[in-house]
Design an enzyme around this catalytic site. Structure first.
Site, PDB file in Angstrom:
ATOM      1  N   GLY A  51     -63.527   2.997  39.120  1.00  0.00           N
ATOM      2  CA  GLY A  51     -63.060   3.247  40.830  1.00  0.00           C
ATOM      3  C   GLY A  51     -61.496   3.454  40.390  1.00  0.00           C
ATOM      4  N   VAL A  79     -46.705   5.741  31.147  1.00  0.00           N
ATOM      5  CA  VAL A  79     -47.260   5.933  30.016  1.00  0.00           C
ATOM      6  C   VAL A  79     -46.404   7.283  29.309  1.00  0.00           C
ATOM      7  CG1 VAL A  79     -48.999   6.444  28.664  1.00  0.00           C
ATOM      8  CG2 VAL A  79     -49.306   4.716  30.254  1.00  0.00           C
ATOM      9  N   VAL A  80     -46.459   8.318  30.101  1.00  0.00           N
ATOM     10  CA  VAL A  80     -46.041   9.640  29.777  1.00  0.00           C
ATOM     11  C   VAL A  80     -44.629   9.536  29.396  1.00  0.00           C
ATOM     12  CG1 VAL A  80     -45.708  11.890  30.641  1.00  0.00           C
ATOM     13  CG2 VAL A  80     -47.870  10.906  31.064  1.00  0.00           C
ATOM     14  N   ARG A 125     -67.062   7.528  36.334  1.00  0.00           N
ATOM     15  CA  ARG A 125     -67.925   6.461  35.937  1.00  0.00           C
ATOM     16  C   ARG A 125     -68.795   6.945  34.782  1.00  0.00           C
ATOM     17  NH1 ARG A 125     -66.599   1.779  39.108  1.00  0.00           N
ATOM     18  NH2 ARG A 125     -66.367   2.154  41.259  1.00  0.00           N
ATOM     19  N   ASP A 168     -63.099  -3.810  33.912  1.00  0.00           N
ATOM     20  CA  ASP A 168     -63.745  -4.258  32.416  1.00  0.00           C
ATOM     21  C   ASP A 168     -64.530  -3.054  31.801  1.00  0.00           C
ATOM     22  OD1 ASP A 168     -65.450  -4.641  34.708  1.00  0.00           O
ATOM     23  OD2 ASP A 168     -65.733  -6.744  33.956  1.00  0.00           O
ATOM     24  N   SER A 190     -64.536  -0.227  31.689  1.00  0.00           N
ATOM     25  CA  SER A 190     -63.414   1.060  30.970  1.00  0.00           C
ATOM     26  C   SER A 190     -63.171   0.204  29.848  1.00  0.00           C
ATOM     27  CB  SER A 190     -62.428   1.261  31.694  1.00  0.00           C
ATOM     28  OG  SER A 190     -63.046   1.702  33.091  1.00  0.00           O
ATOM     29  N   THR A 201     -57.784  -1.762  39.158  1.00  0.00           N
ATOM     30  CA  THR A 201     -58.919  -2.035  39.838  1.00  0.00           C
ATOM     31  C   THR A 201     -58.407  -2.865  41.271  1.00  0.00           C
ATOM     32  OG1 THR A 201     -61.073  -3.235  40.318  1.00  0.00           O
ATOM     33  CG2 THR A 201     -59.742  -4.123  38.550  1.00  0.00           C
ATOM     34  N   ASP A 238     -60.564  -4.733  42.824  1.00  0.00           N
ATOM     35  CA  ASP A 238     -61.140  -5.914  42.906  1.00  0.00           C
ATOM     36  C   ASP A 238     -60.445  -7.058  42.361  1.00  0.00           C
ATOM     37  OD1 ASP A 238     -62.896  -4.457  44.049  1.00  0.00           O
ATOM     38  OD2 ASP A 238     -64.394  -4.704  42.338  1.00  0.00           O
ATOM     39  N   ASP A 281     -60.603  -8.383  39.653  1.00  0.00           N
ATOM     40  CA  ASP A 281     -61.829  -9.120  38.688  1.00  0.00           C
ATOM     41  C   ASP A 281     -61.519  -9.067  37.491  1.00  0.00           C
ATOM     42  OD1 ASP A 281     -62.106  -6.467  38.790  1.00  0.00           O
ATOM     43  OD2 ASP A 281     -64.676  -6.944  39.330  1.00  0.00           O
ATOM     44  N   ARG A 316     -67.690  -5.820  45.093  1.00  0.00           N
ATOM     45  CA  ARG A 316     -69.384  -5.950  44.793  1.00  0.00           C
ATOM     46  C   ARG A 316     -69.613  -7.318  44.332  1.00  0.00           C
ATOM     47  NH1 ARG A 316     -71.210  -1.170  41.870  1.00  0.00           N
ATOM     48  NH2 ARG A 316     -70.598   0.053  43.769  1.00  0.00           N
ATOM     49  N   ALA A 372     -59.524 -14.971  59.998  1.00  0.00           N
ATOM     50  CA  ALA A 372     -60.913 -14.579  60.281  1.00  0.00           C
ATOM     51  C   ALA A 372     -61.439 -16.145  60.576  1.00  0.00           C
ATOM     52  CB  ALA A 372     -61.500 -14.149  59.021  1.00  0.00           C
ATOM     53  N   GLU A 373     -62.527 -16.081  61.420  1.00  0.00           N
ATOM     54  CA  GLU A 373     -63.077 -17.208  61.637  1.00  0.00           C
ATOM     55  C   GLU A 373     -64.168 -17.696  60.268  1.00  0.00           C
ATOM     56  OE1 GLU A 373     -62.282 -15.261  64.320  1.00  0.00           O
ATOM     57  OE2 GLU A 373     -61.025 -16.995  64.956  1.00  0.00           O
ATOM     58  N   ARG A 413     -70.573  -6.385  66.652  1.00  0.00           N
ATOM     59  CA  ARG A 413     -70.353  -4.956  65.976  1.00  0.00           C
ATOM     60  C   ARG A 413     -70.139  -5.237  64.606  1.00  0.00           C
ATOM     61  NH1 ARG A 413     -72.155  -4.069  70.465  1.00  0.00           N
ATOM     62  NH2 ARG A 413     -71.493  -2.495  71.783  1.00  0.00           N
TER      63      ARG A 413
HETATM   64  O1  F6P Z   1     -63.315   0.073  42.080  1.00  0.00           O
HETATM   65  C1  F6P Z   1     -63.904  -1.193  42.576  1.00  0.00           C
HETATM   66  C2  F6P Z   1     -64.746  -0.516  43.522  1.00  0.00           C
HETATM   67  O2  F6P Z   1     -64.003  -0.240  44.854  1.00  0.00           O
HETATM   68  C3  F6P Z   1     -65.839  -2.021  44.284  1.00  0.00           C
HETATM   69  O3  F6P Z   1     -64.950  -2.816  45.122  1.00  0.00           O
HETATM   70  C4  F6P Z   1     -66.857  -1.369  44.854  1.00  0.00           C
HETATM   71  O4  F6P Z   1     -67.993  -2.214  44.713  1.00  0.00           O
HETATM   72  C5  F6P Z   1     -67.061  -0.215  44.006  1.00  0.00           C
HETATM   73  O5  F6P Z   1     -65.637   0.153  43.295  1.00  0.00           O
HETATM   74  C6  F6P Z   1     -67.636   1.049  44.622  1.00  0.00           C
HETATM   75  O6  F6P Z   1     -67.643   2.112  43.665  1.00  0.00           O
HETATM   76  P1  F6P Z   1     -68.126   3.628  44.011  1.00  0.00           P
HETATM   77  O7  F6P Z   1     -66.650   4.376  44.170  1.00  0.00           O
HETATM   78  O8  F6P Z   1     -68.695   4.224  42.874  1.00  0.00           O
HETATM   79  O9  F6P Z   1     -68.845   3.705  45.436  1.00  0.00           O
END
Ligand code: F6P
Length: 340
Positions: A16, A28-29, A77, A108, A110, A130, A132, A134, A176, A191-192, A249
């Site tokens: 992503g 890098v370049v 991907r 990770d 990659s 990323t 995320d 993570d 995710r 947020a609650e 909503r």
């Molecule tokens: O890059 C991370 C991420 O945005 C996650 O938060 C999400 O679950 C996933 O990629 C979504 O992937 P895609 O772009 O393939 O829908």
């Protein structure tokens, strides 16, 4: 065996996209060229390595990119890279194009591809890109800061209309498997309720009770930040509305969180990490990943780095709960009455 004397390096973005990736590519370049290396840009991640979509990069090729979201090298991907045949072809193409060292900017998955390439004799260094957050060995990943600010601004806007209509709003943010964006937005947006994949107990009745209790105490809105990994925001909204009688909503923020101009932090940290990746390659190292830990940029063994433990901080979760005006939860945490 790691090669000590490099003449040519490649750079790709994979998985992503994340705001700040362009700053890392640029670093890098330009760092590579400044060190007398030839630098090749590989398009569309590992897909472009397998299909030979490879081009020479000059300093001007990355001009006017640091402020842009997305990745100028595009990304993908790549399923083929999970096969031995795909890795073999990628390694062969590195050799064919003279790429002795490769900087992989991604997550990770990659980095596992990079590790496999290293086993075929290509020196590799990963840069964590990323939204995320993570990746275990690092407290910073490229794009998280921008994504969380983008989501925060969007949630502020939803909150305005939610309050005007005295509604409950469920806002779904990306992540995710990781709840970092949800947790940060939960705190930043007040947020609650915050639903994190790492923590959520799927007790919807507790949320419903909180909403009813908050409404009884005069609260006009109820914001629930839900992580993508839990999902089902629309059906959750229907169930909450049916159980509480309060208009509810769901808003799914989706891929808008991955776009947009990177924040200063993402530009600066990505620039440092991109330069460091080149420096690490020039030191003759391979199978490394750049991380930011305990206030320093450092390099880690790629597999050890990924294997490290990374948890959502319980103290931050508890703080989010105690600040949420979510009286029931507050009583649970502190065993007392909430005094406004
Ligand atoms: O890059 C991370 C991420 O945005 C996650 O938060 C999400 O679950 C996933 O990629 C979504 O992937 P895609 O772009 O393939 O829908």
């Amino acid at each position: 065996m790691a090669k000590n004397q490099l003449n040519c390096i490649g750079v790709l973005t994979s998985g992503g996209d994340a705001p700040g990736m362009n700053a890392a590519i640029r670093a890098v370049v330009r760092r590579g060229l400044a060190k007398g290396l030839q630098v090749k840009g590989i398009m569309k991640g590992y897909e472009g390595l397998i299909d030979e979509q490879i081009k020479d990069m000059q300093a001007h090729d990355v001009s006017d990119t640091i402020q842009k979201g997305g990745t100028v090298l595009y990304t993908a991907r790549c399923k083929e890279m999970r096969t031995e045949e795909g890795v073999r072809r990628a390694a062969e193409n590195c050799l064919k194009h003279g790429i002795e060292g490769l900087v992989v900017i991604g997550g990770d998955g990659s980095f596992r591809g990079a590790e496999a390439l290293a086993n075929h004799g290509i020196n590799v260094v990963g840069v964590p890109g990323t939204i995320d957050l993570d990746i275990s060995c690092t407290e910073y990943t490229i794009g998280f800061d921008t994504a969380v600010n983008t989501a925060m601004e969007a949630i502020d806007k939803v909150r305005d209309t939610s309050t005007s209509h005295e509604r409950c709003s469920i806002i779904e943010v990306m992540g995710r498997n990781a709840g970092y964006i949800a947790l940060w937005c939960g705190i930043a947006n007040g947020a609650e309720d915050i639903l994190l994949p790492e923590k959520y107990d799927y007790d919807e009745q507790k949320i419903i009770d909180n909403i009813i209790e908050n409404r009884r105490r005069g609260k006009a809105h109820h914001i629930i930040v839900n992580a993508e990994g839990i999902g089902h925001s629309a059906s959750m909204a229907r169930r909450i509305e049916a159980a509480t009688g309060i208009d509810t909503r769901a808003t799914i923020l989706g891929h808008m969180q991955r776009g947009g101009s990177p924040t200063a932090k993402d530009r600066v940290y990505a620039s440092v990490m991109g330069c460091m990746a080149v420096d690490v390659l020039c030191e003759g190292k391979t199978k490394r990943v750049i991380g930011y830990k305990n206030g320093h940029f450092q390099d880690f063994d790629i597999m050890e780095g990924l294997a490290m433990e990374k948890h959502i901080d319980d103290y931050e979760v508890e703080i989010a709960s105690s600040l949420s005006h979510n009286y029931n939860k507050y009583d649970q945490v502190f065993g007392g009455e909430f005094a406004e």
